[in-house]
Design an enzyme around this catalytic site. Structure first.
Site, PDB file in Angstrom:
ATOM      1  N   HIS A 114       0.854  -1.184   0.000  1.00 57.45           N
ATOM      2  CA  HIS A 114       0.000   0.000   0.000  1.00 57.45           C
ATOM      3  C   HIS A 114       0.895   1.241   0.000  1.00 57.45           C
ATOM      4  CE1 HIS A 114      -3.437  -2.586   0.809  1.00 57.45           C
ATOM      5  NE2 HIS A 114      -2.626  -3.225   1.641  1.00 57.45           N
ATOM      6  N   ALA A 159      13.936 -18.730  11.721  1.00 54.28           N
ATOM      7  CA  ALA A 159      12.619 -18.457  12.279  1.00 54.28           C
ATOM      8  C   ALA A 159      12.492 -16.995  12.688  1.00 54.28           C
ATOM      9  CB  ALA A 159      12.366 -19.359  13.478  1.00 54.28           C
ATOM     10  N   THR A 164      13.262  -8.557   3.493  1.00 55.08           N
ATOM     11  CA  THR A 164      12.906  -7.333   2.781  1.00 55.08           C
ATOM     12  C   THR A 164      13.740  -7.125   1.522  1.00 55.08           C
ATOM     13  OG1 THR A 164      14.465  -6.033   4.103  1.00 55.08           O
ATOM     14  CG2 THR A 164      12.197  -6.203   4.925  1.00 55.08           C
TER      15      THR A 164
END
Length: 202
Positions: A114, A159, A164
């Protein structure tokens, strides 16, 4: 550019478009059905996966519940993939996962984003970028992969990591944001966990 070209082309678009919502709800109904199938009814589960996913190879096993924005419509799985409970596929555009991958519980593969500008978010705009996971990867419990990321072959992601940026082949990566810890090396051919030696011939 029509709405589906925007959806899969990285452009800003409004996901509340009526034609998109009709199609998406049909996909979500099939996902609901999949999540209600008894674990022992493997034949029905596999049949539904073939209907739900864009592509799915042989010998894949997906624990339920599975969550997916489009019910797997834009998901491409290779063969021999195992996913643990609560996999979330934000599959507003394409997600590719290579052969022999293992995906831990509560993993998120997200293609939807978004805009930062508040005025655009207020109007409901969204954009999508594909996610690609290479062959023979292991994503540990709670890993999050964000839109547009590509992970190479033979990668282990620890984990809780938030991936990114792209990761190359043959690395172990951990953290938030996820960073390369080291390469897969000769010691990994001798030990499978801490000081436990591999006693299997392969």
């Amino acid at each position: 550019m029509d709405i589906r070209e925007k959806q899969h082309g990285g452009a800003l678009y409004l996901p509340g478009d009526e034609s998109l919502q009709r199609e998406q709800l049909q996909c979500m109904d099939r996902l609901f059905e999949f999540n209600q199938v008894r674990p022992s009814d493997l034949e029905r589960k596999n049949a539904l996966l073939k209907e739900m996913f864009a592509e799915i190879g042989e010998d894949c096993y997906i624990e339920t519940p599975l969550r997916a924005n489009w019910g797997g419509r834009h998901v491409h799985f290779g063969k021999n993939i195992y996913t643990n409970f609560n996999l979330t596929l934000v599959d507003d555009t394409h997600i590719h996962v290579g052969d022999y991958c293992q995906i831990g519980p509560n993993v998120v593969l997200a293609t939807a984003g978004h805009p930062i500008l508040p005025e655009l978010r207020e109007k409901g705009y969204q954009y999508n970028a594909p996610v690609r996971i290479g062959r023979n990867c292991w994503l540990g419990a709670g890993v999050v992969v964000v839109p547009g990321v590509t992970i190479g072959d033979n990668v282990v992601v620890g984990a809780g990591s938030v991936v990114t940026r792209d990761l190359p082949d043959n690395v172990i990566a951990v953290g938030n944001p996820c960073k390369i810890l080291r390469e897969v090396n000769d010691r990994d051919r001798e030990y499978y966990f801490k000081d436990r030696r591999i006693d299997i011939t392969f």
